[in-house]
Motif scaffolding. Sequence first.
Motif, PDB file in Angstrom:
ATOM      1  N   ASP A 167     -35.404   7.221  16.671  1.00 20.74           N
ATOM      2  CA  ASP A 167     -36.512   7.105  15.731  1.00 20.74           C
ATOM      3  C   ASP A 167     -36.283   8.085  14.572  1.00 20.74           C
ATOM      4  O   ASP A 167     -36.831   9.189  14.541  1.00 20.74           O
ATOM      5  CB  ASP A 167     -37.828   7.403  16.444  1.00 20.74           C
ATOM      6  N   VAL A 221     -37.131   3.809  19.418  1.00 20.61           N
ATOM      7  CA  VAL A 221     -37.913   2.615  19.125  1.00 20.61           C
ATOM      8  C   VAL A 221     -37.038   1.392  19.371  1.00 20.61           C
ATOM      9  O   VAL A 221     -35.813   1.504  19.468  1.00 20.61           O
ATOM     10  CB  VAL A 221     -38.433   2.597  17.668  1.00 20.61           C
ATOM     11  N   VAL A 241     -35.742  -2.283  18.010  1.00 15.07           N
ATOM     12  CA  VAL A 241     -35.557  -3.116  16.824  1.00 15.07           C
ATOM     13  C   VAL A 241     -35.060  -4.478  17.290  1.00 15.07           C
ATOM     14  O   VAL A 241     -34.042  -4.565  17.990  1.00 15.07           O
ATOM     15  CB  VAL A 241     -34.545  -2.492  15.843  1.00 15.07           C
ATOM     16  N   LEU A 288     -32.563   1.526  10.329  1.00 17.51           N
ATOM     17  CA  LEU A 288     -32.681   0.120   9.960  1.00 17.51           C
ATOM     18  C   LEU A 288     -31.669  -0.253   8.882  1.00 17.51           C
ATOM     19  O   LEU A 288     -31.071  -1.339   8.910  1.00 17.51           O
ATOM     20  CB  LEU A 288     -34.094  -0.189   9.487  1.00 17.51           C
ATOM     21  N   GLN A 331     -39.598  -4.007  14.064  1.00 16.77           N
ATOM     22  CA  GLN A 331     -39.522  -2.709  14.750  1.00 16.77           C
ATOM     23  C   GLN A 331     -40.806  -2.502  15.517  1.00 16.77           C
ATOM     24  O   GLN A 331     -41.898  -2.614  14.972  1.00 16.77           O
ATOM     25  CB  GLN A 331     -39.313  -1.578  13.742  1.00 16.77           C
TER      26      GLN A 331
END
Length: 428
Positions: free
Chosen positions: A357, A390, A392, A362, A381
Amino acid sequence: MTDPLRVALAGLGTVGGGVIRLLDANRDLIARRAGRAIEIVAVSARDRSKDRGVDLSRFDWVDDTTALARSDADVVVELIGGSDGPALTLARATLGAGKAFVTANKAMLAHHGLELGEAAEAAGVALKFEAAVAGGIPVIKGLREGAAANEIARVYGILNGTCNFILSKMEAEGRDFAEVLAEAQALGYAEADPSFDIDGVDAAHKLSILASIAFGTRPAFGDVAASGIRHLLGADIAEAAALGYRVRLLGLAEAGPNGLFQRVHPHLVPLDHPLAHVTGSLNAVVAEGNFVGRLLFQGAGAGDGPTASAVVADLIDIARGEFGPPFAMPVASLAAAPKADSGERRGRAYLRFTVADKVGVLAEIAAAMRDAGVSIESLIQRGASGEGSVLVAIVTHEGPERSVAQALEKLRGSQSLIGQPMWMHILG
């Protein structure tokens, strides 16, 4: 009066006991359908003293399983299992002695089916294995006989009940893989070592048999690309549902100008497809013929009753004198199809990453996709899956699989990724 069909039975586990109970329960009906009685005359198993819930005193007990091939039986039924060892020794001895052979052993057929088919043809006897694929579902007979006039475009389906049970539980209850696997083991749906099931090997054995019959090719288990559901998360199931799909482990085989494609892999299946609604431990197989269209075979893929039903159906065929080439055409006519390059296949994909995170992750993933020529349809996400990480999820537009593989290779070793990405194909 026609003499009974005399059967020697190797293996007295769940299915072996089921065969005895089925022959007892439906004895008169089976005799009328077969044109003569079907009688077990000899049995063999590892432990003579074990209570199996059926009366074995009426049968000759044979300690050396291979000796069943030399008994007074007309046909030997093998329910031992394993690709080699006693099962293969018995198969070779039986066919070598000129006796018919019935088996539920998909692993042995996937590895040695060509050899055994040649031996059966040379001896002029039956080699039958309806119970080896999809338990009680008559998919082998359906492809070999019912769809014999058709050119099959592809055959695919849910071939492992353990995985389907796990996926259905994860879907219905929102639980993660490890927890549901433990429950499946406690209930007897999964083995203590579930690797063959959850890593796709069992389904790959079955797929190689189906592909041979569907396309007239030599069984080629070594050409099946297999991966399972071991790395699936509950979040993947939830994400698929939000996108209008259900996750199923599918075996898929397709013949084309560049060779034979065979793969076992988790797929996102659209909700309007019949396979999306096959739940629990059920199996289902779809075959697409050029004249008959789409055929769907669905039912119980394992268990004593369904599997015994398939074994006894083979015995009835043998009692009638009805049998042909094991793989639907003579072994000499089976093509040695080259392995098709999966990179040339086009389709849409679901990709899931567990990432750190932090800023820039991204962009790094998107850049790898761009550089490999992968077009992104959606990128989502979700909240933290663990401390500092996290999820994705990406859905791609249609494109060549080679591009997706290249994108994942570009991301290999990235410090931003935590664990192994999940790649699932979207069933077209």
